[in-house]
Design an enzyme around this catalytic site. Structure first.
Site, PDB file in Angstrom:
ATOM      1  N   ASN A  15       0.850  -1.196   0.000  1.00 20.95           N
ATOM      2  CA  ASN A  15       0.000   0.000   0.000  1.00 20.95           C
ATOM      3  C   ASN A  15       0.880   1.239   0.000  1.00 20.95           C
ATOM      4  O   ASN A  15       2.107   1.129   0.024  1.00 20.95           O
ATOM      5  CB  ASN A  15      -0.967  -0.024   1.192  1.00 20.95           C
TER       6      ASN A  15
ATOM      7  N   ASP B 179      -4.505  -6.154   5.055  1.00 21.23           N
ATOM      8  CA  ASP B 179      -5.561  -6.959   5.677  1.00 21.23           C
ATOM      9  C   ASP B 179      -5.522  -8.405   5.189  1.00 21.23           C
ATOM     10  O   ASP B 179      -5.962  -9.309   5.882  1.00 21.23           O
ATOM     11  CB  ASP B 179      -6.928  -6.339   5.376  1.00 21.23           C
TER      12      ASP B 179
ATOM     13  N   LYS C 175       8.501 -16.904 -10.532  1.00 26.36           N
ATOM     14  CA  LYS C 175       7.687 -15.854 -11.126  1.00 26.36           C
ATOM     15  C   LYS C 175       6.548 -16.497 -11.928  1.00 26.36           C
ATOM     16  O   LYS C 175       6.795 -17.404 -12.731  1.00 26.36           O
ATOM     17  CB  LYS C 175       8.578 -15.007 -12.048  1.00 26.36           C
TER      18      LYS C 175
ATOM     19  N   PRO D 108      -3.432 -11.794  10.501  1.00 29.23           N
ATOM     20  CA  PRO D 108      -3.765 -11.583  11.920  1.00 29.23           C
ATOM     21  C   PRO D 108      -3.775 -10.085  12.222  1.00 29.23           C
ATOM     22  O   PRO D 108      -3.012  -9.327  11.615  1.00 29.23           O
ATOM     23  CB  PRO D 108      -2.612 -12.273  12.665  1.00 29.23           C
ATOM     24  N   ASP D 109      -4.646  -9.675  13.125  1.00 29.53           N
ATOM     25  CA  ASP D 109      -4.668  -8.269  13.537  1.00 29.53           C
ATOM     26  C   ASP D 109      -3.690  -8.118  14.712  1.00 29.53           C
ATOM     27  O   ASP D 109      -3.959  -8.567  15.832  1.00 29.53           O
ATOM     28  CB  ASP D 109      -6.088  -7.851  13.944  1.00 29.53           C
ATOM     29  N   ILE D 110      -2.550  -7.509  14.429  1.00 24.11           N
ATOM     30  CA  ILE D 110      -1.454  -7.439  15.414  1.00 24.11           C
ATOM     31  C   ILE D 110      -1.884  -6.612  16.626  1.00 24.11           C
ATOM     32  O   ILE D 110      -1.684  -7.004  17.782  1.00 24.11           O
ATOM     33  CB  ILE D 110      -0.196  -6.828  14.752  1.00 24.11           C
TER      34      ILE D 110
ATOM     35  N   LYS E 193     -13.842   1.374  16.044  1.00 20.01           N
ATOM     36  CA  LYS E 193     -12.600   0.585  16.010  1.00 20.01           C
ATOM     37  C   LYS E 193     -11.940   0.548  17.383  1.00 20.01           C
ATOM     38  O   LYS E 193     -11.444  -0.473  17.839  1.00 20.01           O
ATOM     39  CB  LYS E 193     -11.649   1.234  14.990  1.00 20.01           C
TER      40      LYS E 193
ATOM     41  N   LYS F 129     -11.401  -2.974  19.318  1.00 24.18           N
ATOM     42  CA  LYS F 129     -10.059  -3.496  19.634  1.00 24.18           C
ATOM     43  C   LYS F 129      -9.693  -3.238  21.090  1.00 24.18           C
ATOM     44  O   LYS F 129      -8.578  -3.533  21.515  1.00 24.18           O
ATOM     45  CB  LYS F 129      -9.004  -2.867  18.702  1.00 24.18           C
TER      46      LYS F 129
HETATM   47  O1  C5P Z   1      -8.822  -2.304  11.501  1.00 27.22           O
HETATM   48  P1  C5P Z   1      -7.827  -1.384  10.886  1.00 27.22           P
HETATM   49  O2  C5P Z   1      -6.861  -2.050   9.970  1.00 27.22           O
HETATM   50  O3  C5P Z   1      -8.390  -0.139  10.271  1.00 27.22           O
HETATM   51  O4  C5P Z   1      -6.995  -0.867  12.177  1.00 27.22           O
HETATM   52  C1  C5P Z   1      -5.928  -0.029  12.047  1.00 27.22           C
HETATM   53  C2  C5P Z   1      -5.034  -0.155  13.243  1.00 27.22           C
HETATM   54  O5  C5P Z   1      -4.790  -1.529  13.542  1.00 27.22           O
HETATM   55  C3  C5P Z   1      -3.691   0.450  13.021  1.00 27.22           C
HETATM   56  O6  C5P Z   1      -3.202   0.883  14.274  1.00 27.22           O
HETATM   57  C4  C5P Z   1      -2.875  -0.720  12.482  1.00 27.22           C
HETATM   58  O7  C5P Z   1      -1.487  -0.554  12.690  1.00 27.22           O
HETATM   59  C5  C5P Z   1      -3.430  -1.876  13.283  1.00 27.22           C
HETATM   60  N1  C5P Z   1      -3.448  -3.155  12.558  1.00 27.22           N
HETATM   61  C6  C5P Z   1      -2.662  -4.210  12.965  1.00 27.22           C
HETATM   62  N2  C5P Z   1      -2.690  -5.403  12.308  1.00 27.22           N
HETATM   63  C7  C5P Z   1      -3.519  -5.585  11.272  1.00 27.22           C
HETATM   64  C8  C5P Z   1      -4.346  -4.536  10.841  1.00 27.22           C
HETATM   65  C9  C5P Z   1      -4.272  -3.330  11.492  1.00 27.22           C
HETATM   66  O8  C5P Z   1      -1.877  -4.018  13.921  1.00 27.22           O
HETATM   67  N3  C5P Z   1      -3.545  -6.748  10.672  1.00 27.22           N
END
Ligand code: C5P
Length: 396
Positions: free
Chosen positions: A210, A279, A289, A305-307, A337, A341
């Protein structure tokens, strides 16, 4: 013209080969938001021209104590009264000797003697000059007079000899100078943070990423260091140079970022997730390739995974700060959000205005409500944000 919104610094340049690096230091200080007034000794003008420094600083450069252009004839007083500090880089052995003895026989030394602000010096000289007992006596005197000595470093010198006496690199000097002005509200705190984009490989040469530049995260890293925190910066691929004092861990993918965070999170007091984490990642990456063909290509994407959510859900979590870049309905989405979270603080910004640009505006959402940080460059915003975080009673 004086910009009264900026802090003013005097950058004094004395005679030594390291004077050429003063131009780089000037640029970095200006980038940090300082208005810089340059003053040079006669000897410095043999190594780098006042014209170069004038062009870069946008201000006339002072070289002459007797310059009739200063209306009251007192440049040495005027300049130091407007400055929040005088920085001498490079500081030659001769100039250090003058400072230690209170001599004032040119504009720069007179300015230093007449100052009512901090003095920081970056010595630069041949190793024998540095090791000479006279220089060491002078340095000890300056330290006891409250002068901040930055460096020198050891290494290969311009004369070809190797040893102590090299001026510190401009990046490190700029960091030390900025550090010296910040109240150490985060001393003893360990901060773990993520920054930049992630890169999710498709095959050996292609990937999904991105447009995050990492600028906001790196500015926050610098602001936290300035306030005395220890910072571990887990960074996706960016073109930026990390602040010197940060422990930087380079990663590519969200999975690697997650691993690095898991390894370091136990030790941290504050976790700041600034990274624009992808995401989704490609379910099956190809080692080779993928060959082009006329047929459509379908990639299966699986969620990453959402860190941040993982860290915030730990049994004993650090103080967690999240970022939300939204293209619309910022207030509504950001607060949703934050609650989803379970974050004490969420920083919202408008995605179209934030990504890649040098300035931004932020909205902070926490239990107290909404707090605006109006449009400014990212380092200014980062300093305001870190100040806000440092003032939170809930910090571990
Ligand atoms: O849910 P969203 O992606 O909009 O949330 C953004 C926040 O969550 C940011 O602080 C981003 O660094 C963190 N994040 C994360 N891991 C992910 C997606 C987002 O830590 N996979």
């Amino acid at each position: 013209m004086r910009d009264m919104n900026k802090q003013h610094l005097v950058l004094g340049i004395t005679g030594g080969i390291a004077a050429y690096k003063a131009a780089g230091l000037l640029r970095l200080l200006m980038k940090q938001g300082y208005a810089v007034q340059v003053a040079m000794t006669d000897a410095a003008c043999h190594f780098i021209t006042p014209t170069t420094l004038q062009g870069l600083s946008g201000q006339p450069v002072y070289t002459d104590q007797w310059d009739a252009g200063t209306p009251n004839g007192m440049a040495h007083i005027n300049l130091s009264r407007e400055a929040c500090a005088i920085v001498i880089a490079p500081a030659s052995a001769d100039f250090i000797a003058k400072l230690a003895n209170g001599l004032a026989d040119d504009l720069l030394s007179t300015m230093c003697l007449a100052r009512n602000c901090p003095l920081l010096i970056a010595p630069a000289m041949n190793k024998e000059m540095w090791n000479n007992p006279a220089t060491q006596r002078n340095i000890a005197q300056l330290l006891s007079d409250g002068v901040q000595i930055m460096g020198p470093d050891s290494g290969i010198q311009a004369c070809g000899e190797e040893g102590m006496g090299r001026m510190l690199e401009p990046e490190l000097l700029a960091q030390l100078i900025a550090d010296s002005f910040q109240p150490k509200l985060l001393a003893g705190k360990k901060i773990l943070m993520t920054a930049g984009p992630t890169y999710e490989a498709i095959d050996a040469v292609r990937g999904i990423t991105n447009r995050s530049s990492g600028k906001m995260g790196y500015a926050i890293c610098q602001a936290a260091l300035e306030m005395g925190a220890e910072v571990t910066l887990v960074s996706g691929p960016t073109a930026l140079r990390a602040p010197f004092a940060a422990e930087k861990i380079d990663v590519q993918s969200a999975a690697q970022m997650f691993d690095a965070v898991k390894r370091h999170v136990a030790a941290c007091d504050i976790f700041i997730a600034v990274a624009a984490v992808a995401d989704y990642r490609v379910a099956q990456t190809s080692v080779q390739k993928i060959k082009k063909s006329a047929a459509p290509l379908t990639l299966e994407l699986v969620p990453n995974p959402d860190i941040l959510a993982y860290v915030a859900a730990l049994a004993n979590p650090p103080y967690c700060v999240g970022f939300a870049a939204e293209s619309e309905n910022l207030a509504e989405y950001a607060e949703q959000k934050r609650l989803a979270k379970r974050l004490p603080l969420l920083v919202g910004n408008i995605a179209q205005q934030a990504i890649g640009s040098d300035d931004n505006e932020l909205i902070l959402f926490d239990d107290n409500g909404i707090h605006f940080l109006p449009r400014a460059d990212k380092l200014t915003l980062a300093r305001q944000l870190m100040l806000y975080i440092a003032q939170q009673g809930a910090l571990p």
